[in-house]
Design an enzyme around this catalytic site. Sequence first.
Site, PDB file in Angstrom:
ATOM      1  N   TRP A 324       2.602   5.297  -0.760  1.00  0.00           N
ATOM      2  CA  TRP A 324       2.762   5.696  -2.164  1.00  0.00           C
ATOM      3  C   TRP A 324       2.869   4.468  -3.061  1.00  0.00           C
ATOM      4  O   TRP A 324       2.388   4.470  -4.190  1.00  0.00           O
ATOM      5  CB  TRP A 324       4.013   6.566  -2.318  1.00  0.00           C
ATOM      6  N   HIS A 325       3.476   3.403  -2.544  1.00  0.00           N
ATOM      7  CA  HIS A 325       3.644   2.197  -3.356  1.00  0.00           C
ATOM      8  C   HIS A 325       2.332   1.478  -3.612  1.00  0.00           C
ATOM      9  O   HIS A 325       2.224   0.751  -4.607  1.00  0.00           O
ATOM     10  CB  HIS A 325       4.638   1.240  -2.680  1.00  0.00           C
ATOM     11  N   GLY A 326       1.367   1.614  -2.749  1.00  0.00           N
ATOM     12  CA  GLY A 326       0.112   0.923  -2.986  1.00  0.00           C
ATOM     13  C   GLY A 326      -0.898   1.191  -1.894  1.00  0.00           C
ATOM     14  O   GLY A 326      -0.545   1.496  -0.747  1.00  0.00           O
TER      15      GLY A 326
END
Length: 474
Positions: A324-326
């Site tokens: 989700w962060h990247g």
Amino acid sequence: MVFTAPIFLMFFLPVFIIFYIVAPNVRIKNITTLAFSIFFFAWGEPVFIGYVLVGTAIDYLAIKVGCAPERPTSQRRRALVLAVTINVAALLYFKYANFFMAETTPLLAQAGWSLGEWRKIALPLGISFITFHKISFVVDLYKGRAPPPRNFLDALLYIFLFPQLIAGPIVRYHDIGDQIIDRSSSADDVLAGFQRFAMGLVKKVLIADQVAVMVQSVAQTPSADLPWEYAWLGALAYTVQIYFDFSGYSDMAIGMARMMGFRFPENFNRPYTATSVTDFWRRWHMTLSRWMHEYLYVPLGGNRASLARTFANLWIVFLLSGFWHGAAWTFVAWGAFHGFFLSLEKAAAHFPWKPSIPAQARQAATFLIVLNGWVLFRADSLSQAMSLWARMYGLGPAPATPQQPFWLMFEPQGLVCLVVGLVLGLAPSRRHPALPPALLAHPAVRLTTGGLLLTAGLAGAFSGNYSPFLYFRF
């Protein structure tokens, strides 16, 4: 437009506050806030206004029509699944299509296949946070956790509310659904919010942005030329930067919301004082942890099943949290890194014999684990992370090119801010403050401290040593 930009601090925010104060009732205040929020988003992402508007309209119709109480349960469930699927599909397309194509194109080429020329997809600002808010909106209303919006404008306000629009905190709909309908803002709310906003501005521009120069300097130095002390300073500097950058943004968002009468949930609680990785995730980005727990971990079964299933659920949550962060393998590895230590701690809780370890030692060990995790999180590739770890722990040959001592290599203000950030981040909170809480909450004290902090923050913001908020990338 970002919270530390001069145009936001000197124009957007003051003008918004004036219009908000003179608005006679909550309905007009909501319309005013929505208009300014759409303008705020359009300032940086005008081409994606339609995406957010249409996506919110689909969510609103799914709730008001598809999930209406009088409809059969099967139809309501299908409407919910459709709305969530659309949101997840949009996130996958915008955020991960480029990554997927970059990873699969070489493999297809080796097999003699070609998908033609791929045009990279632009990433909407704050897409991850917007998607999580939209999913919270439909799930919370489907489950009856909050009163439904009175109209489409209320739904738009929840999604577009500018303090939390780009980088959180992740405010679940049932956290503020009733506040959208009815809220009030006292003089104490305004002063407390002003003080909190100013504190966040200082965290960002006077600590995070100052140590960011050190982080960038280390990142640009080839690993072969990086002495071990430089590598450690870079890791420590990024550990300070990401905390004061993100918690500073959260403070500014919570403060602005408080001035408007909204009560956002807290997002940080001195995470570097944690005495375990589990404790760290109760303190770091708490709104993400709660979102993942409520909308993913519990539906998967949480810890209600066997220990093996609990481990699997933890790994799924943290692998997805990392992704989700990247869209990069470094983020997936970072999620697996934390999933491993969380599973290890959960397994250790079942051991019949538990050694007695002092709290200070547990805090130091946790901080070291988290710091090594940030190396992986910051790296551009897995190989770069491995190289930096190798330099930190003295593995491999010494640098061929001698470097200056670190106190000459880095600017003095960066080193001072690094030390200040570490002291503030690692020091335990005082249970008995030197000044009584009533005095600290006095309007004159709030106004004075807020004014001093704002003055210092503005001086830093206009100094030119600026770096974007880190979580704008996600």
